[in-house]
Write a protein that holds these residues in place. Structure first.
Motif, PDB file in Angstrom:
ATOM      1  N   SER A 166       9.754  45.738  20.753  1.00 31.20           N
ATOM      2  CA  SER A 166       8.342  46.028  21.019  1.00 31.20           C
ATOM      3  C   SER A 166       7.939  45.591  22.420  1.00 31.20           C
ATOM      4  CB  SER A 166       7.457  45.337  19.977  1.00 31.20           C
ATOM      5  OG  SER A 166       7.586  43.927  20.070  1.00 31.20           O
ATOM      6  N   ARG A 167       8.449  44.448  22.861  1.00 31.44           N
ATOM      7  CA  ARG A 167       8.130  43.960  24.200  1.00 31.44           C
ATOM      8  C   ARG A 167       8.675  44.900  25.257  1.00 31.44           C
ATOM      9  NH1 ARG A 167       9.267  37.866  25.666  1.00 31.44           N
ATOM     10  NH2 ARG A 167       8.878  38.873  27.667  1.00 31.44           N
ATOM     11  N   LEU A 168       9.862  45.364  25.024  1.00 30.45           N
ATOM     12  CA  LEU A 168      10.519  46.245  25.989  1.00 30.45           C
ATOM     13  C   LEU A 168       9.756  47.549  26.165  1.00 30.45           C
ATOM     14  CD1 LEU A 168      13.148  46.084  27.639  1.00 30.45           C
ATOM     15  CD2 LEU A 168      14.264  47.361  25.816  1.00 30.45           C
ATOM     16  N   ILE A 169       9.349  48.148  25.057  1.00 31.01           N
ATOM     17  CA  ILE A 169       8.619  49.411  25.111  1.00 31.01           C
ATOM     18  C   ILE A 169       7.293  49.244  25.852  1.00 31.01           C
ATOM     19  CG2 ILE A 169       7.422  51.133  23.697  1.00 31.01           C
ATOM     20  CD1 ILE A 169       9.640  50.771  21.615  1.00 31.01           C
ATOM     21  N   ALA A 170       6.619  48.123  25.614  1.00 31.64           N
ATOM     22  CA  ALA A 170       5.329  47.885  26.278  1.00 31.64           C
ATOM     23  C   ALA A 170       5.485  47.798  27.788  1.00 31.64           C
ATOM     24  CB  ALA A 170       4.697  46.607  25.729  1.00 31.64           C
ATOM     25  N   PHE A 203       1.144  43.064  23.263  1.00 32.22           N
ATOM     26  CA  PHE A 203       1.371  44.272  22.462  1.00 32.22           C
ATOM     27  C   PHE A 203       2.130  43.914  21.187  1.00 32.22           C
ATOM     28  CE2 PHE A 203       4.362  47.685  21.251  1.00 32.22           C
ATOM     29  CZ  PHE A 203       3.427  48.590  20.771  1.00 32.22           C
ATOM     30  N   MET A 204       3.155  43.073  21.310  1.00 28.52           N
ATOM     31  CA  MET A 204       3.936  42.697  20.129  1.00 28.52           C
ATOM     32  C   MET A 204       3.060  42.006  19.084  1.00 28.52           C
ATOM     33  SD  MET A 204       7.175  40.119  19.717  1.00 28.52           S
ATOM     34  CE  MET A 204       7.740  39.727  18.046  1.00 28.52           C
ATOM     35  N   SER A 205       2.199  41.090  19.522  1.00 26.53           N
ATOM     36  CA  SER A 205       1.372  40.356  18.557  1.00 26.53           C
ATOM     37  C   SER A 205       0.417  41.286  17.824  1.00 26.53           C
ATOM     38  CB  SER A 205       0.592  39.235  19.255  1.00 26.53           C
ATOM     39  OG  SER A 205      -0.417  39.748  20.100  1.00 26.53           O
ATOM     40  N   GLN A 206      -0.159  42.243  18.556  1.00 21.36           N
ATOM     41  CA  GLN A 206      -1.117  43.168  17.947  1.00 21.36           C
ATOM     42  C   GLN A 206      -0.434  44.154  16.997  1.00 21.36           C
ATOM     43  OE1 GLN A 206      -4.454  43.045  18.155  1.00 21.36           O
ATOM     44  NE2 GLN A 206      -4.301  41.232  19.445  1.00 21.36           N
TER      45      GLN A 206
END
Length: 431
Positions: free
Chosen positions: A217-221, A113-116
């Motif tokens: 961002s990682r956490l939210i995903a 998710f972070m990369s996108q």
């Protein structure tokens, strides 16, 4: 929604900025200005949605001011393009298998998710991603960002302290992925990353970011798969769920606690650790005193100064929760191995050290038949093939994703645990 720096409440930025900065001033982690609340009626409606649309909706609650739901759904569809499974082990104990992604680790969710989303927001300026890994993060980051334009990735990991298969997955790619074996432990690698973010010269010369769980961002995903777990549970069990999480940097637990804050009716969390028990000791005596990191079978959890703990303290503070509500248990290597053997001999379920720790902690806490226990399966057992084969006296078949990389050349650099040495490398190659 804005996000504030836990170590400097005056630093308030939007999601796009928090995504790109990664870490705030004074090494502060960013945190949502408020936790979106969902009432029970709406929770049940959300749980009826499919995983992609539900995840898009949940994440939109945090970032809808900066991206449309339509574009966010496209991103989620690319990022979460693999299954997750809830497997019944025995009676009322289940494993939520999160390792069916491209690098066979739960970290595929957050990192992809972070990369996108970072690629969506990139403005043609080169970004350097610095990441420390104790095992699985490295592979997830490397594959998620591989060949993405204007993003260079540098992954630091402790030399000789991760499995060969873990190492092969991310140290053989090349191109925009550089990997460095550090003479030290994971906490040393993590410190080098933090020092880089603090260095004024580097921050003025290049755009630095981190794909560790410090990135919001990682956490939210990761919030999304807790909701998916509930979607797979019968409604009459949803008020009795106990979740056991294998904890290293405590990002997974933080995401689960945020899900609970949003309204997901999780009855109880168990923070399962290995012999690196800083949090367990803190919960007992209120003293934060990290010890020297111990090398264990569950190498991705060999962390004695977990990055995400300040976020957990922040959550408990804003929710007015008592820390006594959080259960923690430290599992030795001996008990870890016994749990792996028991799961196979008694239930014909093959697991690996991290997930086995979560299982052991959960099985000792289930008190009544009404309890519905879930432990997180965070890594595919094949990543620990040699060890699992030895103790179970079987031969695990390697998934194709591993067989494709096992014979490739390791392209890693070998560095001492020295920030000046690492900084010189960054200057020489990127400035």
């Amino acid at each position: 929604m804005n996000f504030y720096n836990i170590n400097n409440y005056k630093e308030i930025i939007n999601f796009k900025q928090a995504l790109k900065i990664g870490l705030g001033k004074n090494q502060g982690l960013f945190f949502p200005s408020f936790i979106p609340k969902i009432n029970l009626k709406n929770i049940n409606q959300i749980l009826d949605m499919d995983f992609i649309n539900r995840s898009s909706y949940l994440i939109s609650l945090f970032i809808k001011d900066e991206i449309s739901l339509k574009n966010l759904t496209k991103i989620i569809h690319k990022a979460f393009n693999f299954p997750l499974k809830l497997i019944n082990i025995k009676n009322n104990i289940f494993c939520l298998e999160l390792f069916h992604g491209p690098t066979l680790s739960f970290k595929d969710f957050g990192v992809r998710f972070m990369s996108q989303i970072l690629n969506y927001f990139t403005e043609q300026k080169k970004i350097i991603i610095l990441t420390a890994t104790s095992g699985d993060t490295g592979a997830a980051v490397a594959h998620a960002f591989y060949n993405i334009n204007n993003i260079e990735v540098i992954i630091l990991y402790p030399k000789n302290k991760i499995s060969v298969l873990q190492e092969k997955l991310f140290c053989t790619l090349g191109k925009n992925i550089k990997t460095i074996a550090i003479e030290g432990n994971f906490d040393d690698c993590q410190k080098l990353v933090k020092q880089s973010f603090e260095d004024t010269y580097l921050r003025n010369k290049v755009i630095l970011n981190s794909a560790n769980s410090i990135n919001i961002s990682r956490l939210i995903a990761q919030i999304c798969y807790y909701f998916e777990a509930f979607a797979k549970i019968k409604k009459n069990n949803r008020n009795n769920v106990i979740v056991s999480i294998p904890c290293g940097n405590f990002g997974n637990l933080t995401a689960g606690l945020i899900a609970k804050s949003m309204g997901l009716p999780i009855k109880k969390f168990i923070a399962a650790t290995n012999s690196n028990d800083t949090v367990l000791r803190y919960l007992k005596n209120g003293i934060w005193k990290p010890k020297k990191t111990i090398t264990t079978l569950s190498n991705a959890m060999d962390v004695n100064n977990p990055n995400n703990w300040p976020r957990i303290l922040e959550l408990f503070k804003i929710n007015n929760w008592n820390l006594n509500r959080l259960s923690s248990q430290s599992i030795s290597d001996n008990l870890t191995e016994k749990s792996i053997i028991k799961l196979y001999n008694k239930y014909k379920y093959i697991t690996e050290p991290h997930s086995a720790i979560a299982y052991h902690a959960l099985s000792s806490k289930i008190k009544c038949q009404e309890d519905f226990g879930i432990f997180l399966g965070t890594a595919h057992p094949a990543k620990f093939q040699d060890y699992i084969d030895k103790i179970l006296k079987i031969r695990i078949k390697l998934p194709i994703v591993l067989t494709n990389y096992i014979k490739k050349e390791n392209l890693s650099y070998n560095f001492p645990n020295n920030f000046t040495y690492f900084k010189t490398f960054l200057i020489k190659n990127y400035i």
